[in-house]
Motif scaffolding. Structure first.
Motif, PDB file in Angstrom:
ATOM      1  N   VAL A  54       4.636 -12.977  -0.952  1.00 44.11           N
ATOM      2  CA  VAL A  54       3.279 -13.179  -1.451  1.00 44.11           C
ATOM      3  C   VAL A  54       3.213 -14.549  -2.124  1.00 44.11           C
ATOM      4  O   VAL A  54       4.026 -14.831  -3.011  1.00 44.11           O
ATOM      5  CB  VAL A  54       2.878 -12.080  -2.450  1.00 44.11           C
TER       6      VAL A  54
ATOM      7  N   GLY B 197       2.087  -6.715   4.836  1.00 39.41           N
ATOM      8  CA  GLY B 197       0.874  -7.062   4.110  1.00 39.41           C
ATOM      9  C   GLY B 197       0.963  -8.293   3.245  1.00 39.41           C
ATOM     10  O   GLY B 197      -0.031  -8.711   2.651  1.00 39.41           O
ATOM     11  N   GLY B 198       2.131  -8.869   3.156  1.00 37.34           N
ATOM     12  CA  GLY B 198       2.253 -10.088   2.372  1.00 37.34           C
ATOM     13  C   GLY B 198       1.536 -11.245   3.041  1.00 37.34           C
ATOM     14  O   GLY B 198       1.092 -11.150   4.189  1.00 37.34           O
ATOM     15  N   GLY B 199       1.405 -12.330   2.309  1.00 37.45           N
ATOM     16  CA  GLY B 199       0.744 -13.506   2.858  1.00 37.45           C
ATOM     17  C   GLY B 199       0.301 -14.413   1.740  1.00 37.45           C
ATOM     18  O   GLY B 199       0.820 -14.351   0.628  1.00 37.45           O
ATOM     19  N   SER B 200      -0.674 -15.232   2.060  1.00 34.03           N
ATOM     20  CA  SER B 200      -1.181 -16.201   1.091  1.00 34.03           C
ATOM     21  C   SER B 200      -2.589 -15.844   0.667  1.00 34.03           C
ATOM     22  O   SER B 200      -3.369 -15.310   1.459  1.00 34.03           O
ATOM     23  CB  SER B 200      -1.170 -17.599   1.702  1.00 34.03           C
ATOM     24  N   ALA B 201      -2.887 -16.139  -0.580  1.00 31.94           N
ATOM     25  CA  ALA B 201      -4.231 -15.923  -1.102  1.00 31.94           C
ATOM     26  C   ALA B 201      -4.467 -16.925  -2.222  1.00 31.94           C
ATOM     27  O   ALA B 201      -3.515 -17.498  -2.771  1.00 31.94           O
ATOM     28  CB  ALA B 201      -4.404 -14.501  -1.613  1.00 31.94           C
TER      29      ALA B 201
ATOM     30  N   GLN C  58      -2.167  -2.261  -4.082  1.00 34.37           N
ATOM     31  CA  GLN C  58      -3.385  -3.056  -4.050  1.00 34.37           C
ATOM     32  C   GLN C  58      -3.323  -4.054  -5.188  1.00 34.37           C
ATOM     33  O   GLN C  58      -3.196  -3.663  -6.352  1.00 34.37           O
ATOM     34  CB  GLN C  58      -4.612  -2.161  -4.204  1.00 34.37           C
TER      35      GLN C  58
ATOM     36  N   SER D 113      -7.349 -11.019  -3.485  1.00 29.91           N
ATOM     37  CA  SER D 113      -6.695  -9.721  -3.375  1.00 29.91           C
ATOM     38  C   SER D 113      -5.807  -9.661  -2.137  1.00 29.91           C
ATOM     39  O   SER D 113      -6.069 -10.339  -1.134  1.00 29.91           O
ATOM     40  CB  SER D 113      -7.743  -8.602  -3.268  1.00 29.91           C
ATOM     41  N   LEU D 114      -4.789  -8.843  -2.241  1.00 29.93           N
ATOM     42  CA  LEU D 114      -3.935  -8.508  -1.104  1.00 29.93           C
ATOM     43  C   LEU D 114      -3.529  -7.049  -1.244  1.00 29.93           C
ATOM     44  O   LEU D 114      -3.461  -6.527  -2.363  1.00 29.93           O
ATOM     45  CB  LEU D 114      -2.666  -9.380  -1.082  1.00 29.93           C
ATOM     46  N   ARG D 115      -3.230  -6.418  -0.131  1.00 32.23           N
ATOM     47  CA  ARG D 115      -2.706  -5.061  -0.173  1.00 32.23           C
ATOM     48  C   ARG D 115      -1.391  -5.004   0.583  1.00 32.23           C
ATOM     49  O   ARG D 115      -1.335  -5.352   1.780  1.00 32.23           O
ATOM     50  CB  ARG D 115      -3.675  -4.047   0.425  1.00 32.23           C
ATOM     51  N   LEU D 116      -0.368  -4.582  -0.096  1.00 38.03           N
ATOM     52  CA  LEU D 116       0.941  -4.395   0.514  1.00 38.03           C
ATOM     53  C   LEU D 116       1.114  -2.947   0.944  1.00 38.03           C
ATOM     54  O   LEU D 116       0.609  -2.036   0.272  1.00 38.03           O
ATOM     55  CB  LEU D 116       2.055  -4.769  -0.475  1.00 38.03           C
TER      56      LEU D 116
ATOM     57  N   ASN E  56      -5.230  -7.080  -7.073  1.00 35.15           N
ATOM     58  CA  ASN E  56      -6.494  -7.778  -7.308  1.00 35.15           C
ATOM     59  C   ASN E  56      -6.325  -8.820  -8.407  1.00 35.15           C
ATOM     60  O   ASN E  56      -5.337  -8.802  -9.142  1.00 35.15           O
ATOM     61  CB  ASN E  56      -7.574  -6.778  -7.713  1.00 35.15           C
TER      62      ASN E  56
END
Length: 121
Positions: free
Chosen positions: A117, A8-12, A79, A17-20, A81
Motif C-alpha cells: 500500500v 487489494g493493495g495499490g496506490s492512493a 477497509q 480509501s482502499l480495501r484489502l 479510509n
C-alpha cells in the motif's frame, strides 16, 4: 497447511480509501492485519475473532480502518479510509488462535506474503 492470500493493495492519495482482502481458506480463529514500513518494525493494525466477530485496532487506525469478515467467502477485509502517507507499508494477513488480551499482536501462527500500500500526499 494454512494459506493466506492478500489482495487489494495499490496506490492512493492521502484522504482516499482502499480495501484489502485476505483469502483465508476457511481458517477459523483470530485473523489479523499487520503492516511493516521500510526501516520500521512490523505492527499490528487490526484483528477479528471469526467466532464472535469481536474486533481490535491499533490506536493509529481507530476510526479510519475497519476489519470485517465474510465467512461464506472465507475472506477477511480491511477497509482503509482517510488514508495518510504514514499508512504506506507492506500489509500482511495473519492467522492465530486467540485475539483477546492483546495476544493477536504477538501470537499469530500463519502469514501471507503481503500486499503493498502506497499513499501519496
Amino acid at each position: 497447511q494454512v494459506q493466506l492470500v492478500e489482495s487489494g493493495g495499490g496506490s492512493a492519495q492521502a484522504g482516499g480509501s482502499l480495501r484489502l482482502s485476505c483469502a483465508t481458506g476457511g481458517y477459523r480463529g483470530c485473523m489479523g492485519w499487520f503492516r511493516q514500513a521500510p526501516g520500521k518494525e512490523r505492527e499490528g493494525v487490526a484483528a477479528i475473532y471469526t467466532g464472535g466477530g469481536s474486533t481490535h485496532y491499533a490506536d493509529s487506525v481507530k476510526g479510519r480502518f475497519t476489519i470485517s469478515q465474510d465467512n461464506a467467502k472465507n475472506t477477511v477485509y480491511l477497509q482503509m479510509n482517510s488514508l495518510k502517507p504514514e499508512d504506506t507499508a507492506m500489509y500482511y494477513c495473519a492467522a492465530g488462535t486467540y485475539c483477546s488480551g492483546g495476544s493477536w499482536r504477538y501470537g499469530m501462527d500463519y502469514w501471507g506474503k503481503g500486499t503493498l500500500v502506497t499513499i501519496s500526499s
